[in-house]
Every structure is written in C-alpha cells, then in structure tokens.
Design an enzyme around this catalytic site. Structure first.
Site, PDB file in Angstrom:
ATOM      1  N   LYS A 191       2.639  -3.946 -15.578  1.00 57.17           N
ATOM      2  CA  LYS A 191       3.822  -3.196 -15.144  1.00 57.17           C
ATOM      3  C   LYS A 191       3.853  -3.085 -13.624  1.00 57.17           C
ATOM      4  CE  LYS A 191       5.023   0.984 -14.299  1.00 57.17           C
ATOM      5  NZ  LYS A 191       6.016   0.715 -13.239  1.00 57.17           N
ATOM      6  N   GLU A 265      -8.103   2.670  -9.536  1.00 61.26           N
ATOM      7  CA  GLU A 265      -8.171   2.434  -8.088  1.00 61.26           C
ATOM      8  C   GLU A 265      -7.142   3.365  -7.466  1.00 61.26           C
ATOM      9  OE1 GLU A 265     -10.193   0.297  -6.608  1.00 61.26           O
ATOM     10  OE2 GLU A 265     -10.723  -1.210  -8.106  1.00 61.26           O
ATOM     11  N   CYS A 299      -4.146   1.856   0.720  1.00 61.86           N
ATOM     12  CA  CYS A 299      -4.993   2.892   0.113  1.00 61.86           C
ATOM     13  C   CYS A 299      -6.233   3.156   0.960  1.00 61.86           C
ATOM     14  CB  CYS A 299      -5.398   2.466  -1.278  1.00 61.86           C
ATOM     15  SG  CYS A 299      -6.030   0.790  -1.325  1.00 61.86           S
ATOM     16  N   GLU A 396      -3.513  12.300   1.863  1.00 59.76           N
ATOM     17  CA  GLU A 396      -3.135  10.910   2.144  1.00 59.76           C
ATOM     18  C   GLU A 396      -1.677  10.885   2.591  1.00 59.76           C
ATOM     19  OE1 GLU A 396      -2.826   8.287  -1.288  1.00 59.76           O
ATOM     20  OE2 GLU A 396      -3.875   6.740  -0.155  1.00 59.76           O
TER      21      GLU A 396
HETATM   22  P1  NAD Z   1       2.022   5.973  -8.195  1.00 62.24           P
HETATM   23  O1  NAD Z   1       0.802   6.518  -8.820  1.00 62.24           O
HETATM   24  O2  NAD Z   1       3.212   6.855  -8.065  1.00 62.24           O
HETATM   25  O3  NAD Z   1       2.526   4.681  -8.990  1.00 62.24           O
HETATM   26  C1  NAD Z   1       1.691   3.600  -9.261  1.00 62.24           C
HETATM   27  C2  NAD Z   1       2.183   2.899 -10.521  1.00 62.24           C
HETATM   28  O4  NAD Z   1       2.007   3.783 -11.626  1.00 62.24           O
HETATM   29  C3  NAD Z   1       3.649   2.523 -10.499  1.00 62.24           C
HETATM   30  O5  NAD Z   1       3.799   1.290 -11.155  1.00 62.24           O
HETATM   31  C4  NAD Z   1       4.294   3.645 -11.306  1.00 62.24           C
HETATM   32  O6  NAD Z   1       5.493   3.268 -11.934  1.00 62.24           O
HETATM   33  C5  NAD Z   1       3.226   3.925 -12.341  1.00 62.24           C
HETATM   34  N1  NAD Z   1       3.258   5.274 -12.906  1.00 62.24           N
HETATM   35  C6  NAD Z   1       3.838   6.401 -12.395  1.00 62.24           C
HETATM   36  N2  NAD Z   1       3.624   7.441 -13.215  1.00 62.24           N
HETATM   37  C7  NAD Z   1       2.903   6.977 -14.270  1.00 62.24           C
HETATM   38  C8  NAD Z   1       2.351   7.575 -15.440  1.00 62.24           C
HETATM   39  N3  NAD Z   1       2.506   8.876 -15.694  1.00 62.24           N
HETATM   40  N4  NAD Z   1       1.620   6.804 -16.280  1.00 62.24           N
HETATM   41  C9  NAD Z   1       1.423   5.495 -16.031  1.00 62.24           C
HETATM   42  N5  NAD Z   1       1.937   4.865 -14.953  1.00 62.24           N
HETATM   43  C10 NAD Z   1       2.656   5.601 -14.069  1.00 62.24           C
HETATM   44  O7  NAD Z   1       1.539   5.407  -6.800  1.00 62.24           O
HETATM   45  P2  NAD Z   1       2.409   4.689  -5.718  1.00 62.24           P
HETATM   46  O8  NAD Z   1       3.124   5.740  -4.943  1.00 62.24           O
HETATM   47  O9  NAD Z   1       3.191   3.569  -6.298  1.00 62.24           O
HETATM   48  O10 NAD Z   1       1.272   3.979  -4.822  1.00 62.24           O
HETATM   49  C11 NAD Z   1       0.656   4.626  -3.798  1.00 62.24           C
HETATM   50  C12 NAD Z   1      -0.713   5.109  -4.210  1.00 62.24           C
HETATM   51  O11 NAD Z   1      -1.509   4.020  -4.687  1.00 62.24           O
HETATM   52  C13 NAD Z   1      -1.470   5.673  -3.054  1.00 62.24           C
HETATM   53  O12 NAD Z   1      -2.079   6.871  -3.417  1.00 62.24           O
HETATM   54  C14 NAD Z   1      -2.527   4.612  -2.765  1.00 62.24           C
HETATM   55  O13 NAD Z   1      -3.651   5.093  -2.131  1.00 62.24           O
HETATM   56  C15 NAD Z   1      -2.795   4.046  -4.093  1.00 62.24           C
HETATM   57  N6  NAD Z   1      -3.365   2.683  -4.000  1.00 62.24           N
HETATM   58  C16 NAD Z   1      -4.704   2.519  -4.280  1.00 62.24           C
HETATM   59  C17 NAD Z   1      -5.297   1.268  -4.171  1.00 62.24           C
HETATM   60  C18 NAD Z   1      -6.760   1.083  -4.466  1.00 62.24           C
HETATM   61  O14 NAD Z   1      -7.178  -0.060  -4.650  1.00 62.24           O
HETATM   62  N7  NAD Z   1      -7.544   2.129  -4.536  1.00 62.24           N
HETATM   63  C19 NAD Z   1      -4.529   0.167  -3.794  1.00 62.24           C
HETATM   64  C20 NAD Z   1      -3.175   0.360  -3.512  1.00 62.24           C
HETATM   65  C21 NAD Z   1      -2.603   1.635  -3.632  1.00 62.24           C
END
Ligand code: NAD
Length: 486
Positions: A191, A265, A299, A396
């Site tokens: 997804k 992650e 991240c 963050e």
């Molecule tokens: P997010 O958690 O809002 O969304 C990430 C994904 O999860 C999206 O595809 C979203 O549609 C989905 N999602 C949202 N709610 C969900 C739920 N309840 N159940 C399952 N899936 C759900 O994060 P974001 O704003 O898209 O991304 C930014 C975050 O990602 C930051 O906190 C960043 O640090 C983190 N990030 C971490 C890494 C790593 O490797 N540690 C890499 C990239 C980004």
C-alpha cells in the site's frame, strides 16, 4: 520572533535548467493492481493526486476498500504455492529483471517522483531511483543463497506479506519492502502513501513487463483505512510498516496476540554531533545534507544539531551563510536544492512546530527567498538558543528545520544525543578515530555516520531502537524478517 535576514546576494545567477516532462505519459486514471491486472475499486472511489509544487492534479487514483484488500490478499495467497516452488535461481531472475526495468525507465520514474512528491529532480534522479534499482539487484543476488544469509539455518518464506510505505521516498521504500520479500519467496500486497501513489503504480507496470506471475505483487493505493484493513486481515502472515510512530503503535496493538511477523520503521529525531576537532567546512556540508536533503522529509534527518561550545559560534555562522545559498523552488529544475513540501497537511505540521519553537523562546532564523505563489513551501530554518525540553528539540518536525543545542564534553554530547524517545540515526564529526568509535558505541541509534550523513546502501542494514521501531531493512539482516526459521 522571526529574525529573517535578507538572502546574501549571489555573485551570479544560475540559468533555469528545467527537466523536460513532455515525454511523460501518465494515465488520466489509475486502477488497483490485483492478480496481475488493473481492477476498479469496489467502492468506485478515486482521489486526485496532485503536484505539491503547483497544486495541479496529475491523475485520478483508485482507493482500495475492504473488499479490494480481501481480493488482493486472496490473489497473493493463491499465487504463493507456485512462487515458493519456483527454483530460487528463477525467482532471483525475476527480481533482477525488475531492477533492470527500473533502470530502463529511470528518467521517467525520477520525473514522476518529483512531480508527485515535490522532491528536487537532482535527488530523485541521483538517489531515489538508482537506490531502488540497487535494492532489487542486491536482493536478486540473495535469492539462491539464502542459507548463507541466514547462517546455514533452514528457513521458509513467511507467506503473504502486507507492506505499507510513507510518502517521503515512495519508490525507494517500495523497493526496500518488495525486493527482500520476493527474494525470500513471499507474495505481497503493497500500500503506497495517499499523496504519492504514482511511482508504485508505474512499478506495477514494471511487474507486468517483467512477466512476474499474477498475484505475486499486488498494489493497493488508498489512505490509512486501507492500511488498517490490510493490517487486520486474518490471512496476512507478516506486516512491514514504514511511517509515523503513532501509526506504528496502532499497528503493534492490532497485531498483538496474532502469529504474524512485524517490522516497524518509524520516526526519528536524530542527533548530528560536531566536536571541536572536526573539519568544520566539511561538517557544515554534512549538516546541510543531513537536514535539507528531501526538504527534511527524512526519517533519519539530522534535525538535532549538537555543537561543542568552543566551535558553536563558528559552525552556526558558516551554516547560516551556506543556508543562504540553498536554492529553493521548482523541484524539476536541476539546480534546485530544496523543493516543495509534500502536502498542505505536512506544511501545517511544520508551521505549528516552528511556531511552538518561537513561543517557547528559541531564536529563529529563516532564509529569505522568493517562493512560488502556488504550492507548499517552507524556507530553510535554523533555531538557536534551544533548550532540550523545547518541542523543536523533542518532536519530529519532518521539514527543513534544524534545532541547535550545545555541549561541553564528550559525555555530555552522548547523554544529550541519547535523551530522546527515538533512536534511528546519528552523525559524529571528529578527526579523532578513537572518539568516533567510542561515541558511536555509546549512541542508542540504529545507524551512526562518521564524518558524513544520509548515506544509504542496499548492503547496509537500516532500522531503529526505542520509538524508531524494530527490525532491519537492507543487507543480509534484511532477509530475516521475511523468513520463518525452521
Ligand atoms: P503515516 O504513519 O501517517 O503513514 C504511513 C503509511 O501508513 C501511509 O501509507 C498511510 O496511508 C498508512 N497508514 C495511516 N494510518 C494507518 C493505519 N491506521 N493503519 C495502517 N496504515 C496506516 O506516516 P507519513 O506521514 O506518511 O510518513 C512520515 C513518517 O514516516 C515520519 O514519522 C517518518 O519518520 C517515518 N519514516 C520512517 C522511515 C524509517 O525507515 N524509519 C522511513 C521513512 C519515513
């Protein structure tokens, strides 16, 4: 108070160098990719994905609902026995073919990544897409050598894996997830994030072109509710999630008590530590790369800058001068350093935290630059006089904002760096090898860079401690979450 200093006049200006887009052929509408074919969503719902630099719609994208998640998981389950039985060498050839096709379509993928996500073309062209191909190449090599990667232990694939990725590195995160899953003999439902689905959908075209057997990879665009349905599906054997810590916690709760694999992650607030014996000019370049790469939507961004007191003033001055020369604007211009913020919602989150920084008493400096009238933009920003308890030192921000803290001794640097709920990455700048090693060992961070920052390689594991999650992606360690040891 915002202390905005006028941008230092450049001795000369760059001419515009826009990447051509006339060869990009996006469809008006993208369906879901299920069982090797395009399928309309049961709900009939489509959402426009927009270019955050112009707010112009790029394409309509189907939104997967519960029935579509059922269909995709069923397709992945049905494809599993044949995919698992395939000789590992043959499986590896498919993964290799995907890597080659990504390379062949690299220019198109880079442009679409920049259009859909707002990141500078220089980064999507030189980092995101080559690294995505490199991940598939790397894991193609592991497919028939798994026993070596798993220290000789007999293992079997987890089965059907659900994979959820964020918007900051859309194709690269899909590659981090799919390449090891396929190499280990799993089938997958991926997804993509709601604001950046396009390169995942082009990847579906690549899966078709590679003649990957139907159902082995299914791609379901949608929002959080689609992700939540995938996580809760009873026929999933493993969830791999990259995203925010809040959603990661929700997923951990939803999977508790079920016999499934889970890797998370999550977010970070990584410390970039500069000692007084460091090569200062080199460190300044590393600080810039650490926090302004991909607008700080990273991240592991070096968002907490820890400076040894004796050099703090010099570093801040040089950093501020360097920030004034960053080119903010059109992501498709090859000279752009800082592109558009990914979405209106993300811009609001950045603005709210920056306001909190000012309210709590830190000193703000924001580069004065002319921003395009439409789209979402935030100029590079530096905070000094930051206390460890300020929100800008704790939360963050996920934007082009760096918070400076100072320290006197090595022990204090380590203590301050580790004083975080997160533990994803860190940087250490020093000329002294013994200090670099000692500090790296003392830091609670999954990755520690020495005299560099934000370097990624498929052979190197990546992942966090504490609220940055668990599990590793990349390297031989990245195979482990995709197999069950017998
Ligand atoms: P997010 O958690 O809002 O969304 C990430 C994904 O999860 C999206 O595809 C979203 O549609 C989905 N999602 C949202 N709610 C969900 C739920 N309840 N159940 C399952 N899936 C759900 O994060 P974001 O704003 O898209 O991304 C930014 C975050 O990602 C930051 O906190 C960043 O640090 C983190 N990030 C971490 C890494 C790593 O490797 N540690 C890499 C990239 C980004």
């Amino acid at each position: 108070m915002a202390a905005t200093t006028p941008r230092t006049a450049l001795a000369w200006e760059y001419s515009p160098a826009p990447e051509a887009t006339d060869h990009i052929r996006l469809r008006d509408r993208y369906e879901l990719y299920v069982d090797g074919a395009w399928r309309p969503p049961e709900s009939g719902v489509y959402e426009a994905t927009i270019n955050p630099a112009t707010e112009a719609p790029l394409a309509e994208v189907a939104q997967a609902g519960n029935a579509d998640v059922d269909a995709a998981v069923a397709a992945a389950r049905a494809a599993l026995p044949r995919w698992q039985k395939l000789p590992a060498l043959e499986r590896g050839k498919y993964v290799f073919r995907i890597a080659r096709l990504i390379q062949e379509r690299a220019r198109e993928l880079a442009i679409v990544e920049s259009l859909d996500g707002g990141k500078p073309i220089r980064e999507s062209r030189d980092v995101d897409i080559p690294l995505a191909a490199a991940h598939f190449f790397y894991y193609a090599g592991w497919a028939d050598k798994l026993a070596y990667g798993l220290a000789g232990r007999a293992a079997e694939p987890m089965g059907v894996v659900g994979q959820i990725v964020p918007w900051n590195f859309p194709l690269l995160m899909a590659a981090w997830k799919l390449a090891p899953a396929l190499a280990c003999g799993n089938t997958a439902v991926l997804k993509p994030a709601e604001t950046t689905p396009l390169t995942a959908l082009l990847l579906a075209e690549i899966m078709q072109e590679a003649e990957l057997p139907a159902g082995v990879v299914n791609i379901l665009p949608g929002d959080g509710s689609t992700g939540a349905a995938l996580v809760r599906h009873p026929d999933i054997d493993k969830i791999a999630f990259t995203g925010s810590t809040g959603v990661g916690k929700d997923i951990q709760a939803a999977t508790a008590g079920r016999d499934i694999g889970l890797t998370l992650e999550l977010g970070g607030k990584s410390a970039n530590i500069v000692f007084d014996d460091a090569a200062i000019d080199q460190a300044v370049e590393g600080i810039v790369n650490g926090i302004f790469f991909n607008q700080g939507h990273v991240c592991c961004a070096g968002s907490r800058l820890l400076l040894q007191e004796s050099v703090a003033e010099e570093v801040i001055e040089k950093l501020w001068q360097r920030m004034g020369r960053l080119r903010v604007g059109d992501p498709l211009d090859k000279n752009t350093d800082v592109g558009a913020i990914n979405s209106a919602a993300q811009l609001q989150r950045i603005e709210a935290l920056v306001d909190a920084g000012e309210r709590e008493g830190a000193t703000r400096r924001t580069v004065a630059c002319t921003l395009p009238e439409r789209g979402y933009w935030f100029p590079p920003t530096l905070f000094t006089d930051v206390a460890p308890a300020h929100r800008i030192a704790v939360d963050e921000i996920f934007g082009p904002v760096v918070s400076v803290l100072t320290f006197r001794t090595q022990a204090e640097a380590v203590e301050k760096a580790n004083a975080s709920a997160y533990g994803l990455a860190a940087g250490v700048w020093t000329d002294k090898g013994s200090r670099a090693l000692a500090v790296a060992r003392a830091l609670k961070a999954g990755v520690v860079w020495q005299n560099t920052y934000n370097q990624f390689d498929p052979t190197s594991p990546f992942g966090g401690y504490k609220e940055s999650g668990f599990g590793r992606e990349g390297g031989a360690a990245g195979l482990r979450p995709y197999v069950r040891i017998r």
